[in-house]
Design a protein around this motif. Structure first.
Motif, short mmCIF file in Angstrom:
data_model
loop_
_atom_site.label_atom_id
_atom_site.label_comp_id
_atom_site.label_asym_id
_atom_site.label_seq_id
_atom_site.Cartn_x
_atom_site.Cartn_y
_atom_site.Cartn_z
N LYS A 65 11.23 -0.36 -3.66
CA LYS A 65 11.91 -0.34 -4.96
C LYS A 65 10.93 -0.52 -6.12
CE LYS A 65 16.42 -1.89 -3.30
NZ LYS A 65 16.98 -0.61 -2.99
N VAL A 66 9.87 0.29 -6.12
CA VAL A 66 8.91 0.28 -7.23
C VAL A 66 8.83 1.67 -7.82
CG1 VAL A 66 7.51 -1.61 -6.34
CG2 VAL A 66 6.94 0.73 -5.69
N SER A 67 8.52 1.74 -9.10
CA SER A 67 8.38 3.05 -9.73
C SER A 67 6.93 3.46 -9.65
CB SER A 67 8.84 2.98 -11.19
OG SER A 67 8.09 2.02 -11.87
N GLY A 68 6.69 4.75 -9.74
CA GLY A 68 5.33 5.25 -9.62
C GLY A 68 4.90 5.34 -8.17
N LYS A 69 3.62 5.59 -7.98
CA LYS A 69 3.11 5.75 -6.62
C LYS A 69 2.11 4.63 -6.35
CE LYS A 69 2.05 9.48 -3.52
NZ LYS A 69 1.76 10.87 -3.31
N PRO A 70 2.45 3.69 -5.47
CA PRO A 70 1.51 2.61 -5.17
C PRO A 70 0.24 3.14 -4.50
CG PRO A 70 3.62 2.29 -4.01
CD PRO A 70 3.68 3.59 -4.72
N ASP A 71 -0.86 2.43 -4.68
CA ASP A 71 -2.14 2.81 -4.09
C ASP A 71 -2.10 2.55 -2.59
OD1 ASP A 71 -4.76 3.27 -3.41
OD2 ASP A 71 -5.56 1.54 -4.49
N ALA A 72 -2.19 3.59 -1.80
CA ALA A 72 -2.09 3.46 -0.34
C ALA A 72 -3.45 3.34 0.34
CB ALA A 72 -1.32 4.65 0.23
N SER A 73 -4.55 3.42 -0.42
CA SER A 73 -5.86 3.43 0.23
C SER A 73 -6.16 2.17 1.06
CB SER A 73 -6.98 3.71 -0.77
OG SER A 73 -6.94 2.80 -1.83
N PRO A 74 -5.81 0.95 0.60
CA PRO A 74 -6.08 -0.22 1.45
C PRO A 74 -5.34 -0.12 2.79
CG PRO A 74 -5.51 -0.93 -0.76
CD PRO A 74 -5.25 0.54 -0.68
N LEU A 75 -4.12 0.36 2.75
CA LEU A 75 -3.33 0.50 3.98
C LEU A 75 -3.91 1.58 4.88
CD1 LEU A 75 -0.78 -0.23 5.59
CD2 LEU A 75 0.40 1.54 4.30
N GLU A 76 -4.30 2.72 4.30
CA GLU A 76 -4.87 3.81 5.09
C GLU A 76 -6.17 3.38 5.75
OE1 GLU A 76 -4.86 6.65 1.91
OE2 GLU A 76 -3.04 7.62 2.65
N ASN A 77 -7.01 2.65 5.01
CA ASN A 77 -8.27 2.16 5.58
C ASN A 77 -8.01 1.20 6.74
OD1 ASN A 77 -9.65 3.65 3.69
ND2 ASN A 77 -9.93 1.93 2.30
N ARG A 78 -7.04 0.32 6.55
CA ARG A 78 -6.68 -0.66 7.58
C ARG A 78 -6.19 0.04 8.84
NH1 ARG A 78 -5.62 -3.85 10.86
NH2 ARG A 78 -4.41 -5.75 10.80
N LEU A 79 -5.35 1.06 8.69
CA LEU A 79 -4.80 1.76 9.85
C LEU A 79 -5.87 2.58 10.56
CD1 LEU A 79 -1.18 2.91 9.05
CD2 LEU A 79 -1.97 1.12 10.56
#
Length: 85
Positions: A65-79
């Motif tokens: 429930k957030v507007s805009g596009k959150p930065d997914a790079s930390p999650l992608e790096n972790r995965l």
């Protein structure tokens, strides 16, 4: 009994132990391995396919429930680190 959650990408239901909780911290998506971070969480299979689908279609933003596009790079790096092991 393990509680069941739904993957935001493929919409398949799975036990919590098979999914990764994702939370929002400072506008960035982070993996919440122990499911203890405050706020809303989104659940996703820890696979490249589900992660890519959720990020490209903006499913994390909707689930959290957030507007805009959150930065997914930390999650992608972790995965990527998880999948390389």
């Amino acid at each position: 009994m393990d509680s069941v959650r739904t993957c935001v990408a493929c919409r398949k239901r799975a036990p919590r132990t098979e999914l990764l909780r994702v939370a929002l911290q400072d506008g960035r998506l982070v993996a919440d391995d122990r499911a203890v971070l405050p706020g809303r969480g989104a659940w996703v299979h820890p696979t490249a396919q589900c992660l890519d689908r959720a990020v490209s279609r903006g499913m994390f933003a909707r689930a959290l429930k957030v507007s805009g596009k959150p930065d997914a790079s930390p999650l992608e790096n972790r995965l990527k680190t998880l999948m390389d092991n």
